[in-house]
Design a protein around this motif. Structure first.
Motif, PDB file in Angstrom:
ATOM      1  N   UNK A  58       0.428  28.738   6.838  1.00  0.00           N
ATOM      2  CA  UNK A  58       0.731  29.775   5.633  1.00  0.00           C
ATOM      3  C   UNK A  58       1.034  28.470   4.558  1.00  0.00           C
ATOM      4  N   UNK A  59       0.920  28.838   3.406  1.00  0.00           N
ATOM      5  CA  UNK A  59       1.167  27.911   2.315  1.00  0.00           C
ATOM      6  C   UNK A  59       2.627  27.291   2.349  1.00  0.00           C
ATOM      7  N   UNK A  60       3.406  28.307   2.670  1.00  0.00           N
ATOM      8  CA  UNK A  60       5.285  28.022   2.900  1.00  0.00           C
ATOM      9  C   UNK A  60       5.210  27.218   4.239  1.00  0.00           C
ATOM     10  N   UNK A  61       4.603  27.543   5.222  1.00  0.00           N
ATOM     11  CA  UNK A  61       4.753  26.625   6.213  1.00  0.00           C
ATOM     12  C   UNK A  61       3.965  25.229   6.165  1.00  0.00           C
ATOM     13  N   UNK A  62       3.010  24.959   5.441  1.00  0.00           N
ATOM     14  CA  UNK A  62       2.475  23.531   5.206  1.00  0.00           C
ATOM     15  C   UNK A  62       3.359  22.986   4.173  1.00  0.00           C
ATOM     16  N   UNK A  63       3.864  23.706   3.221  1.00  0.00           N
ATOM     17  CA  UNK A  63       4.610  22.811   2.148  1.00  0.00           C
ATOM     18  C   UNK A  63       6.128  22.229   2.829  1.00  0.00           C
ATOM     19  N   UNK A  64       6.559  23.236   3.695  1.00  0.00           N
ATOM     20  CA  UNK A  64       7.920  22.627   4.589  1.00  0.00           C
ATOM     21  C   UNK A  64       7.370  21.391   5.563  1.00  0.00           C
ATOM     22  N   UNK A  65       6.189  21.836   6.117  1.00  0.00           N
ATOM     23  CA  UNK A  65       5.853  20.581   7.020  1.00  0.00           C
ATOM     24  C   UNK A  65       5.699  19.381   6.052  1.00  0.00           C
ATOM     25  N   UNK A  66       4.659  19.147   5.179  1.00  0.00           N
ATOM     26  CA  UNK A  66       4.560  18.189   4.028  1.00  0.00           C
ATOM     27  C   UNK A  66       6.107  17.521   3.517  1.00  0.00           C
ATOM     28  N   UNK A  67       6.858  18.523   3.137  1.00  0.00           N
ATOM     29  CA  UNK A  67       8.205  17.831   2.646  1.00  0.00           C
ATOM     30  C   UNK A  67       9.016  17.092   3.909  1.00  0.00           C
ATOM     31  N   UNK A  68       8.902  17.543   5.161  1.00  0.00           N
ATOM     32  CA  UNK A  68       9.330  16.907   6.102  1.00  0.00           C
ATOM     33  C   UNK A  68       8.622  15.656   6.571  1.00  0.00           C
ATOM     34  N   UNK A  92       6.861  13.739   4.570  1.00  0.00           N
ATOM     35  CA  UNK A  92       7.279  12.775   3.359  1.00  0.00           C
ATOM     36  C   UNK A  92       8.691  12.220   3.582  1.00  0.00           C
ATOM     37  N   UNK A  93       9.596  13.027   3.935  1.00  0.00           N
ATOM     38  CA  UNK A  93      11.004  12.361   4.048  1.00  0.00           C
ATOM     39  C   UNK A  93      11.051  11.401   5.171  1.00  0.00           C
ATOM     40  N   UNK A  94      10.414  11.825   6.449  1.00  0.00           N
ATOM     41  CA  UNK A  94      10.174  10.847   7.559  1.00  0.00           C
ATOM     42  C   UNK A  94       9.449   9.727   7.391  1.00  0.00           C
ATOM     43  N   UNK A  95       8.685   9.537   6.287  1.00  0.00           N
ATOM     44  CA  UNK A  95       7.741   8.510   6.000  1.00  0.00           C
ATOM     45  C   UNK A  95       8.740   7.612   5.122  1.00  0.00           C
ATOM     46  N   UNK A  96       9.554   8.120   4.292  1.00  0.00           N
ATOM     47  CA  UNK A  96      10.468   7.320   3.642  1.00  0.00           C
ATOM     48  C   UNK A  96      11.552   6.374   4.600  1.00  0.00           C
ATOM     49  N   UNK A  97      11.955   7.376   5.336  1.00  0.00           N
ATOM     50  CA  UNK A  97      12.701   6.673   6.625  1.00  0.00           C
ATOM     51  C   UNK A  97      12.312   5.554   7.333  1.00  0.00           C
ATOM     52  N   UNK A  98      10.688   5.415   7.441  1.00  0.00           N
ATOM     53  CA  UNK A  98      10.305   4.542   8.183  1.00  0.00           C
ATOM     54  C   UNK A  98       9.973   3.198   7.490  1.00  0.00           C
ATOM     55  N   UNK A  99      10.192   3.230   5.976  1.00  0.00           N
ATOM     56  CA  UNK A  99       9.965   1.986   5.240  1.00  0.00           C
ATOM     57  C   UNK A  99      10.901   0.894   5.484  1.00  0.00           C
ATOM     58  N   UNK A 100      10.146  -0.172   5.618  1.00  0.00           N
ATOM     59  CA  UNK A 100      11.296  -1.276   5.985  1.00  0.00           C
ATOM     60  C   UNK A 100      11.718  -1.773   4.664  1.00  0.00           C
ATOM     61  N   UNK A 153       0.951  -1.175   0.081  1.00  0.00           N
ATOM     62  CA  UNK A 153       0.015   0.058  -0.073  1.00  0.00           C
ATOM     63  C   UNK A 153       1.161   1.341  -0.085  1.00  0.00           C
ATOM     64  N   UNK A 154       0.534   2.094  -0.856  1.00  0.00           N
ATOM     65  CA  UNK A 154       1.459   3.286  -0.942  1.00  0.00           C
ATOM     66  C   UNK A 154       1.346   4.083   0.418  1.00  0.00           C
ATOM     67  N   UNK A 155       2.299   4.908   0.797  1.00  0.00           N
ATOM     68  CA  UNK A 155       2.041   5.603   1.979  1.00  0.00           C
ATOM     69  C   UNK A 155       1.216   7.000   1.495  1.00  0.00           C
ATOM     70  N   UNK A 156       0.844   7.705   2.302  1.00  0.00           N
ATOM     71  CA  UNK A 156       0.139   8.957   2.280  1.00  0.00           C
ATOM     72  C   UNK A 156       0.972   9.989   1.194  1.00  0.00           C
ATOM     73  N   UNK A 157       2.228   9.692   1.442  1.00  0.00           N
ATOM     74  CA  UNK A 157       3.044  10.696   0.647  1.00  0.00           C
ATOM     75  C   UNK A 157       3.371  10.273  -0.568  1.00  0.00           C
ATOM     76  N   UNK A 158       3.069   9.067  -0.850  1.00  0.00           N
ATOM     77  CA  UNK A 158       3.563   8.685  -2.193  1.00  0.00           C
ATOM     78  C   UNK A 158       2.561   8.826  -3.589  1.00  0.00           C
ATOM     79  N   UNK A 159       1.465   9.392  -3.065  1.00  0.00           N
ATOM     80  CA  UNK A 159       0.385   9.703  -4.091  1.00  0.00           C
ATOM     81  C   UNK A 159       0.914  11.084  -4.726  1.00  0.00           C
ATOM     82  N   UNK A 160       0.774  11.330  -6.157  1.00  0.00           N
ATOM     83  CA  UNK A 160       0.753  12.378  -6.749  1.00  0.00           C
ATOM     84  C   UNK A 160      -0.408  13.482  -6.301  1.00  0.00           C
TER      85      UNK A 160
END
Length: 73
Positions: free
Chosen positions: A41-51, A53-61, A5-12
């Motif tokens: 703000x949009x900038x804050x949200x995009x920064x949060x989303x990127x962080x 997404x990166x954390x979700x990649x690190x959790x992949x087993x 199953x794709x993670x939430x952050x893997x979807x386009x």
């Protein structure tokens, strides 16, 4: 054959079909992100989303190697 199953952050996010699929698979997380976008703000949200997404990649087993390996001594 897909057996993951794709993670939430893997979807386009730019694809309406993928956003719909993501929101169906992760309804609570989708609601959380909608609320965040309203509060940040949009900038804050995009920064949060990127962080996140990166954390979700690190959790992949990584998939374990199905072949047995013996240690020789």
């Amino acid at each position: 054959m897909k057996n993951f199953v794709k993670s939430f952050y893997d979807f386009n996010r730019d694809s309406p079909q993928e956003r719909q699929e993501r929101n169906q698979l992760y309804p609570e997380l989708a609601k959380f992100h909608i609320a965040l976008r309203e509060e940040m703000s949009e900038e804050e949200y995009q920064e949060f989303y990127r962080a996140e997404k990166e954390a979700a990649k690190n959790l992949m087993i990584p998939k374990p190697n199905p072949t047995s390996q013996w240690i020789r001594m």
